[in-house]
Each structure stands twice: as structure tokens, then as C-alpha cells.
Design an enzyme around this catalytic site. Structure first.
Site, PDB file in Angstrom:
ATOM      1  N   HIS A  53       1.989   1.535  -6.862  1.00 43.01           N
ATOM      2  CA  HIS A  53       2.814   0.383  -7.237  1.00 43.01           C
ATOM      3  C   HIS A  53       2.184  -0.867  -6.609  1.00 43.01           C
ATOM      4  O   HIS A  53       1.119  -0.777  -5.962  1.00 43.01           O
ATOM      5  CB  HIS A  53       4.264   0.585  -6.786  1.00 43.01           C
ATOM      6  CG  HIS A  53       4.411   0.956  -5.339  1.00 43.01           C
ATOM      7  ND1 HIS A  53       3.995   0.149  -4.311  1.00 43.01           N
ATOM      8  CD2 HIS A  53       4.899   2.089  -4.760  1.00 43.01           C
ATOM      9  CE1 HIS A  53       4.249   0.738  -3.156  1.00 43.01           C
ATOM     10  NE2 HIS A  53       4.790   1.922  -3.405  1.00 43.01           N
TER      11      HIS A  53
ATOM     12  N   HIS B 230       0.835  -0.741  -2.993  1.00 49.58           N
ATOM     13  CA  HIS B 230      -0.496  -0.143  -2.821  1.00 49.58           C
ATOM     14  C   HIS B 230      -1.593  -1.130  -3.252  1.00 49.58           C
ATOM     15  O   HIS B 230      -2.639  -1.237  -2.606  1.00 49.58           O
ATOM     16  CB  HIS B 230      -0.628   1.119  -3.678  1.00 49.58           C
ATOM     17  CG  HIS B 230       0.332   2.219  -3.325  1.00 49.58           C
ATOM     18  ND1 HIS B 230       1.302   2.657  -4.187  1.00 49.58           N
ATOM     19  CD2 HIS B 230       0.453   2.981  -2.204  1.00 49.58           C
ATOM     20  CE1 HIS B 230       1.977   3.652  -3.625  1.00 49.58           C
ATOM     21  NE2 HIS B 230       1.490   3.868  -2.426  1.00 49.58           N
TER      22      HIS B 230
ATOM     23  N   LEU C 260       9.080  -1.844  -2.160  1.00 45.17           N
ATOM     24  CA  LEU C 260       8.496  -0.956  -3.173  1.00 45.17           C
ATOM     25  C   LEU C 260       8.165   0.387  -2.520  1.00 45.17           C
ATOM     26  O   LEU C 260       7.668   0.434  -1.395  1.00 45.17           O
ATOM     27  CB  LEU C 260       7.211  -1.567  -3.755  1.00 45.17           C
ATOM     28  CG  LEU C 260       7.346  -2.876  -4.522  1.00 45.17           C
ATOM     29  CD1 LEU C 260       6.050  -3.180  -5.254  1.00 45.17           C
ATOM     30  CD2 LEU C 260       8.499  -2.857  -5.499  1.00 45.17           C
ATOM     31  N   SER C 261       8.462   1.449  -3.256  1.00 48.94           N
ATOM     32  CA  SER C 261       8.172   2.800  -2.785  1.00 48.94           C
ATOM     33  C   SER C 261       8.052   3.706  -3.991  1.00 48.94           C
ATOM     34  O   SER C 261       8.794   3.548  -4.967  1.00 48.94           O
ATOM     35  CB  SER C 261       9.308   3.302  -1.882  1.00 48.94           C
ATOM     36  OG  SER C 261       9.242   4.710  -1.740  1.00 48.94           O
TER      37      SER C 261
ATOM     38  N   ARG D 219       9.082   6.547  -4.137  1.00 46.69           N
ATOM     39  CA  ARG D 219      10.342   7.291  -4.237  1.00 46.69           C
ATOM     40  C   ARG D 219      11.465   6.480  -4.884  1.00 46.69           C
ATOM     41  O   ARG D 219      12.510   7.048  -5.218  1.00 46.69           O
ATOM     42  CB  ARG D 219      10.781   7.794  -2.866  1.00 46.69           C
ATOM     43  CG  ARG D 219       9.891   8.893  -2.308  1.00 46.69           C
ATOM     44  CD  ARG D 219      10.455   9.497  -1.037  1.00 46.69           C
ATOM     45  NE  ARG D 219       9.749  10.699  -0.636  1.00 46.69           N
ATOM     46  CZ  ARG D 219       8.817  10.751   0.329  1.00 46.69           C
ATOM     47  NH1 ARG D 219       8.481   9.656   0.979  1.00 46.69           N
ATOM     48  NH2 ARG D 219       8.228  11.894   0.625  1.00 46.69           N
TER      49      ARG D 219
HETATM   50  P1  AMP Z   1       2.146   6.243   0.239  1.00 52.90           P
HETATM   51  O1  AMP Z   1       1.445   6.412  -1.066  1.00 52.90           O
HETATM   52  O2  AMP Z   1       3.608   6.051   0.141  1.00 52.90           O
HETATM   53  O3  AMP Z   1       1.716   7.263   1.266  1.00 52.90           O
HETATM   54  O4  AMP Z   1       1.625   4.862   0.817  1.00 52.90           O
HETATM   55  C1  AMP Z   1       0.250   4.597   0.938  1.00 52.90           C
HETATM   56  C2  AMP Z   1       0.072   3.334   1.726  1.00 52.90           C
HETATM   57  O5  AMP Z   1       0.719   2.260   1.042  1.00 52.90           O
HETATM   58  C3  AMP Z   1       0.697   3.411   3.114  1.00 52.90           C
HETATM   59  O6  AMP Z   1      -0.163   2.738   4.030  1.00 52.90           O
HETATM   60  C4  AMP Z   1       1.990   2.691   2.936  1.00 52.90           C
HETATM   61  O7  AMP Z   1       2.493   2.120   4.117  1.00 52.90           O
HETATM   62  C5  AMP Z   1       1.599   1.618   1.940  1.00 52.90           C
HETATM   63  N1  AMP Z   1       2.762   1.094   1.232  1.00 52.90           N
HETATM   64  C6  AMP Z   1       3.736   1.820   0.618  1.00 52.90           C
HETATM   65  N2  AMP Z   1       4.690   1.006   0.117  1.00 52.90           N
HETATM   66  C7  AMP Z   1       4.310  -0.260   0.422  1.00 52.90           C
HETATM   67  C8  AMP Z   1       4.876  -1.559   0.187  1.00 52.90           C
HETATM   68  N3  AMP Z   1       6.040  -1.720  -0.455  1.00 52.90           N
HETATM   69  N4  AMP Z   1       4.203  -2.636   0.648  1.00 52.90           N
HETATM   70  C9  AMP Z   1       3.031  -2.490   1.315  1.00 52.90           C
HETATM   71  N5  AMP Z   1       2.453  -1.308   1.572  1.00 52.90           N
HETATM   72  C10 AMP Z   1       3.077  -0.204   1.129  1.00 52.90           C
END
Ligand code: AMP
Length: 293
Positions: free
Chosen positions: A44, A47, A194-195, A197
Site C-alpha cells: 500500500h 510501503h 495504512l496497513s 490488515r
Molecule cells: P509489513 O508488510 O506490514 O511487514 O510492513 C513492511 C514495512 O512497511 C515495515 O517496515 C512497516 O513498518 C512499514 N509500514 C507498514 N505500514 C506503514 C505505513 N502506514 N506507513 C509507513 N510504513 C509502513
């Protein structure tokens, strides 16, 4: 700017560690610096902000997509975690990432693998209290990715603030020659972080979800004005409950470096929370905006 040279390169895809090493060696031989952006995919705008921040630091950016089984608990969402490789590749292309490493579980973990990286102290509280083994899984896979790629810089989001501190600590403690950079959280217009999930939220839950950030932001503002933490945190929990959140796992004011509790925000602090909305576990955190000395 889609369609310009800078943003329309197809990223090279590598799936094996030896291919990743050869790719990075090629960049280095050409005298280019390399940034690594580890992710679990379902990409998203958060990332993509990491990729852009990486491009500001280094000539080449390598993203990784790996849904790491060892950081999920037995009752967590490893199997249902959103996966969308074609969508992810299109997004990485749109921001001009140079390459993406997409290993299989077998590529990352040999059947006889028996080494785990654990970071004591920092991992025992907050998310670590509710997700036993989670940070050992994160620390181990991030250590492996850093040693596989040997980038100059690696970027992680402040969204996962405790994770960012854990990674900074392991890099320091293990003398891994990489600079770790934290990137501010990217949010929806209504404040929801943003997530990947968030895709699990029903339309009704999506309406409620921004209350988490509203509560954090209000507590941070009042702490910055000198208020005492305990009553603010108690009221914040009650507000989350009233809004429709289920169990609030934690809502805490902590020192931004050590994660020790703070009664008042005298120095850099952070307000952090994890709470369920239905079956979806949301986490978020904000800095306490203390200005001047
Ligand atoms: P994930 O795919 O959830 O493991 O996240 C991968 C990387 O993206 C990690 O370093 C997270 O902290 C970062 N990340 C996830 N969501 C956000 C966001 N809303 N804003 C900035 N970085 C994010």
C-alpha cells in the site's frame, strides 16, 4: 508522474538468495549504493513511501516480499494474510523500485534451521507481551535479509515502532554494517494508519477504526502540554471501548528510545496502542510533539 523513465522500469525479480547476492554485487561493482525495503507484500502507499525514502538515500532500491511464518503465532493469520504478487509488482514498478526479492519459505528456512535471533528487554513488553515469539521471528528474518543483501541502508516504518527499535538494536548489537532509517507512518485522510490488515475491516469497522489515531493524537497533544499520563490513558481506553473496539491490549505512553513507561512527557515520548476491532488487531503510535528544550 507514471510513464516517465524514472517511474516505469519493471523491477528485476529474484527468488533465490544467490540471485539476490549476484544482483547486489552487480550494483556495487557499478559503484552504486543499495537500499533494502523489507515487506510482507499486499503493498500500500505506506510501503511505497518506504521505497521513495529509499530512493532519496541510495541509487538502487531492492524491496523484499516475504510473509514470514516464524513471526506469526499458531492462532494468527499467516495462512489468510493477504497475498497479491501481480498487484505488488505493478506498484513497485509504478514507483521505480529496481528489484524485488521474493523467496519461498523453503528458500529462507532450511529444514534443519535452528538459529534464532532474540533481542532481550525491548521485545518483552507491548506487542511482545501479546505475541510471544513474534519479535524473535522478525529479528531472525530481518537479520537474514540484511546478511543476504548486505545493503547500505534498510528502511522500516514507524507504524511498527517497537519493531523499528528492535531492528536498530540488533543491527547495533551484531555489528551489521547497515544504516537503519525509520519512515513516518502514512495515513488515510481520516487518520487511520495504512496497513495490509485494514483489508479485513468491514465497512462498519472501517468507520470506527480512525478513533484509534484520534485517541493517540489527543493523548500526545495533552502530554506535550504537560499533562499526567495515567488519567489520559484510562480515559483513552474508555473512549476506544465506547467507540466499539474490543479488547484494548495496551495503550501506553513510553520513552521513545527505551520504551520505558513515562508518567509525564519530559523528553522524547511516544504513545502506542494495540486494540481489536472485531477479529482485526490494529496497532498504531504517534510521537509526543515536544518542541524546543
Ligand atoms: P509489513 O508488510 O506490514 O511487514 O510492513 C513492511 C514495512 O512497511 C515495515 O517496515 C512497516 O513498518 C512499514 N509500514 C507498514 N505500514 C506503514 C505505513 N502506514 N506507513 C509507513 N510504513 C509502513
Amino acid at each position: 508522474m507514471a510513464g516517465t523513465d524514472a517511474t516505469s522500469r519493471t523491477p528485476a525479480i529474484v527468488r533465490r538468495v544467490d540471485e539476490l547476492r549476484a544482483l547486489v554485487r552487480g550494483f556495487r561493482t557499478a559503484g552504486e549504493t543499495v537500499a533494502l525495503v523489507p515487506t510482507m507484500g499486499a503493498l500500500h502507499a505506506g510501503h511505497l513511501a518506504l521505497v521513495r525514502a529509499a530512493q532519496a538515500e541510495c541509487r538502487r532500491v531492492v524491496a523484499t516480499i516475504f510473509v514470514n511464518p516464524t513471526q506469526f503465532g499458531p492462532n494468527e493469520d499467516f495462512h489468510s494474510y493477504p497475498r497479491d504478487e501481480p498487484g505488488d509488482l505493478a506498484k513497485l514498478e509504478s514507483v521505480g523500485a529496481d528489484a524485488v526479492f521474493i523467496p519461498t519459505v523453503e528458500e529462507m528456512y532450511r529444514p534443519s534451521a535452528s538459529t534464532t535471533v532474540t533481542v532481550a528487554g525491548l521485545t518483552e513488553d507491548l506487542c511482545g507481551r501479546f505475541r510471544p515469539g513474534h519479535f524473535a521471528g522478525v529479528a531472525t528474518v530481518v537479520t537474514k535479509l540484511l546478511l543476504q543483501a548486505l545493503p547500505d541502508v534498510a528502511l522500516f516504518g514507524e507504524k511498527d515502532y517497537q519493531q523499528l527499535l528492535v531492528i536498530k538494536r540488533l543491527v547495533r548489537d551484531l555489528d551489521i554494517p547497515v544504516r537503519v532509517i525509520g519512515v513516518p507512518t502514512v495515513r488515510e485522510a481520516d487518520g487511520l494508519a495504512l496497513s495490509s490488515r485494514n483489508a479485513y475491516l468491514s465497512p462498519e469497522q472501517r468507520q470506527i477504526a480512525p478513533v484509534l489515531h484520534q485517541v493517540l493524537a489527543r493523548i500526545a497533544r495533552l502530554l506535550a502540554q504537560g499533562a499526567e499520563a495515567a488519567p489520559l490513558l484510562a480515559e483513552g481506553r474508555a473512549e476506544l471501548q465506547r467507540a466499539g473496539f474490543g479488547p484494548v491490549q495496551y495503550l501506553e505512553a513510553r520513552d521513545a528510545e527505551t520504551l520505558e513507561p513515562v508518567a509525564r512527557a519530559a523528553r522524547d515520548a511516544r504513545v502506542l496502542a494495540a486494540a481489536y476491532l472485531g477479529k482485526v488487531r490494529l496497532i498504531d503510535n504517534v510521537p509526543v510533539p515536544i518542541h524546543g528544550g
